[in-house]
Design a protein around this motif. Structure first.
Motif, PDB file in Angstrom:
ATOM      1  N   LYS A 275      57.186  14.880 -37.419  1.00 14.68           N
ATOM      2  CA  LYS A 275      57.156  15.997 -38.367  1.00 14.68           C
ATOM      3  C   LYS A 275      56.582  15.557 -39.712  1.00 14.68           C
ATOM      4  O   LYS A 275      55.813  16.283 -40.332  1.00 14.68           O
ATOM      5  CB  LYS A 275      58.555  16.590 -38.532  1.00 14.68           C
ATOM      6  CG  LYS A 275      58.978  17.441 -37.360  1.00 14.68           C
ATOM      7  CD  LYS A 275      60.335  18.060 -37.584  1.00 14.68           C
ATOM      8  CE  LYS A 275      60.723  18.877 -36.358  1.00 14.68           C
ATOM      9  NZ  LYS A 275      62.024  19.503 -36.490  1.00 14.68           N
ATOM     10  N   GLU A 276      56.980  14.380 -40.178  1.00 14.15           N
ATOM     11  CA  GLU A 276      56.446  13.850 -41.448  1.00 14.15           C
ATOM     12  C   GLU A 276      54.932  13.655 -41.352  1.00 14.15           C
ATOM     13  O   GLU A 276      54.186  14.019 -42.258  1.00 14.15           O
ATOM     14  CB  GLU A 276      57.104  12.510 -41.786  1.00 14.15           C
ATOM     15  CG  GLU A 276      58.526  12.613 -42.217  1.00 14.15           C
ATOM     16  CD  GLU A 276      58.684  12.861 -43.704  1.00 14.15           C
ATOM     17  OE1 GLU A 276      57.704  12.729 -44.460  1.00 14.15           O
ATOM     18  OE2 GLU A 276      59.810  13.196 -44.095  1.00 14.15           O
ATOM     19  N   ILE A 277      54.487  13.082 -40.252  1.00 16.98           N
ATOM     20  CA  ILE A 277      53.056  12.830 -40.046  1.00 16.98           C
ATOM     21  C   ILE A 277      52.293  14.151 -39.971  1.00 16.98           C
ATOM     22  O   ILE A 277      51.262  14.318 -40.605  1.00 16.98           O
ATOM     23  CB  ILE A 277      52.832  11.954 -38.799  1.00 16.98           C
ATOM     24  CG1 ILE A 277      53.299  10.522 -39.090  1.00 16.98           C
ATOM     25  CG2 ILE A 277      51.377  11.982 -38.344  1.00 16.98           C
ATOM     26  CD1 ILE A 277      53.387   9.621 -37.883  1.00 16.98           C
ATOM     27  N   GLU A 278      52.805  15.100 -39.204  1.00 15.31           N
ATOM     28  CA  GLU A 278      52.142  16.401 -39.085  1.00 15.31           C
ATOM     29  C   GLU A 278      52.086  17.118 -40.434  1.00 15.31           C
ATOM     30  O   GLU A 278      51.097  17.779 -40.751  1.00 15.31           O
ATOM     31  CB  GLU A 278      52.830  17.267 -38.036  1.00 15.31           C
ATOM     32  CG  GLU A 278      52.542  16.788 -36.622  1.00 15.31           C
ATOM     33  CD  GLU A 278      53.262  17.580 -35.551  1.00 15.31           C
ATOM     34  OE1 GLU A 278      54.315  18.192 -35.847  1.00 15.31           O
ATOM     35  OE2 GLU A 278      52.771  17.580 -34.412  1.00 15.31           O
TER      36      GLU A 278
ATOM     37  N   ALA B  60      53.454   8.525 -49.846  1.00 16.26           N
ATOM     38  CA  ALA B  60      53.373   8.435 -48.386  1.00 16.26           C
ATOM     39  C   ALA B  60      51.964   8.798 -47.931  1.00 16.26           C
ATOM     40  O   ALA B  60      51.321   9.675 -48.498  1.00 16.26           O
ATOM     41  CB  ALA B  60      54.392   9.367 -47.738  1.00 16.26           C
ATOM     42  N   TYR B  61      51.489   8.087 -46.922  1.00 17.29           N
ATOM     43  CA  TYR B  61      50.203   8.406 -46.321  1.00 17.29           C
ATOM     44  C   TYR B  61      50.213   7.985 -44.865  1.00 17.29           C
ATOM     45  O   TYR B  61      51.123   7.295 -44.414  1.00 17.29           O
ATOM     46  CB  TYR B  61      49.033   7.769 -47.088  1.00 17.29           C
ATOM     47  CG  TYR B  61      49.010   6.255 -47.113  1.00 17.29           C
ATOM     48  CD1 TYR B  61      48.280   5.536 -46.176  1.00 17.29           C
ATOM     49  CD2 TYR B  61      49.707   5.552 -48.092  1.00 17.29           C
ATOM     50  CE1 TYR B  61      48.242   4.162 -46.208  1.00 17.29           C
ATOM     51  CE2 TYR B  61      49.673   4.172 -48.129  1.00 17.29           C
ATOM     52  CZ  TYR B  61      48.940   3.481 -47.192  1.00 17.29           C
ATOM     53  OH  TYR B  61      48.908   2.102 -47.213  1.00 17.29           O
TER      54      TYR B  61
ATOM     55  N   LYS C 190      56.517   5.382 -47.161  1.00 23.70           N
ATOM     56  CA  LYS C 190      57.540   6.424 -47.235  1.00 23.70           C
ATOM     57  C   LYS C 190      58.707   5.897 -48.054  1.00 23.70           C
ATOM     58  O   LYS C 190      59.290   4.872 -47.720  1.00 23.70           O
ATOM     59  CB  LYS C 190      57.991   6.828 -45.826  1.00 23.70           C
ATOM     60  CG  LYS C 190      59.114   7.822 -45.773  1.00 23.70           C
ATOM     61  CD  LYS C 190      58.667   9.177 -46.191  1.00 23.70           C
ATOM     62  CE  LYS C 190      59.812  10.160 -46.015  1.00 23.70           C
ATOM     63  NZ  LYS C 190      59.652  11.345 -46.775  1.00 23.70           N
ATOM     64  N   LYS C 191      59.013   6.583 -49.152  1.00 26.04           N
ATOM     65  CA  LYS C 191      60.109   6.150 -50.019  1.00 26.04           C
ATOM     66  C   LYS C 191      61.394   6.049 -49.213  1.00 26.04           C
ATOM     67  O   LYS C 191      61.716   6.902 -48.411  1.00 26.04           O
ATOM     68  CB  LYS C 191      60.283   7.123 -51.182  1.00 26.04           C
ATOM     69  CG  LYS C 191      59.149   7.055 -52.168  1.00 26.04           C
ATOM     70  CD  LYS C 191      59.310   8.055 -53.283  1.00 26.04           C
ATOM     71  CE  LYS C 191      58.073   7.993 -54.167  1.00 26.04           C
ATOM     72  NZ  LYS C 191      58.038   9.036 -55.148  1.00 26.04           N
ATOM     73  N   GLY C 192      62.111   4.954 -49.416  1.00 22.67           N
ATOM     74  CA  GLY C 192      63.366   4.727 -48.705  1.00 22.67           C
ATOM     75  C   GLY C 192      63.188   3.972 -47.405  1.00 22.67           C
ATOM     76  O   GLY C 192      64.166   3.548 -46.799  1.00 22.67           O
TER      77      GLY C 192
END
Length: 142
Positions: free
Chosen positions: A8-11, A78-79, A130-132
């Motif tokens: 989901k993050e990537i999408e 993030a990337y 990605k933070k964290g």
């Protein structure tokens, strides 16, 4: 991070960041250029001219590395790092689907005989910075 949340993050990044560098191999060296990408189910698409150096590069070596998502805010943005295999897709329907009026400066229409679609299937996709998260998160490609 679990695979479903990672996907989901990537999408989300692919949906909101569609311009980034695409690297090919030219004379045994990496060569990058900015491209505009569209995605569907983690497959990336970009339109280009059949006579470009990038198409020559990809005919010799069909593998690419793409970065999408960096927002320019600095450390911690993030990337996505996307490694994939490119094929040439000549689908008239896909060309029409991806067509935008901005392309008129390069092509006469989606039916222009010089227009081709680069279809990039993922081999490896990593969420970076990605933070964290302590390290890059790799999505399992099935």
């Amino acid at each position: 991070m679990k695979q479903e949340a990672l996907r989901k993050e990537i999408e989300h990044i692919l949906e909101n960041s569609y311009i980034g560098p695409m690297a090919t191999v030219k004379r045994n060296m990496p060569h990058s250029r900015y491209m505009t990408f569209y995605h569907n189910n983690l497959t990336l698409y970009t339109l280009t001219d059949k006579g470009t150096e990038k198409t020559e590069d990809l005919e010799k070596n069909p593998y690419t590395h793409i970065i999408l998502g960096y927002e320019g805010e600095g450390m911690g943005d993030a990337y996505v790092e996307y490694e994939g295999k490119v094929s040439f897709n000549e689908s008239a329907e896909l060309k029409k689907q991806l067509w935008s009026n901005q392309l008129k400066q390069y092509f006469s229409s989606p039916d222009d005989p010089n227009l081709t679609v680069l279809e990039i299937k993922p081999l490896h996709i990593r969420l970076m910075n990605k933070k964290g998260e302590e390290s890059p998160q790799e999505l399992e490609i099935t």
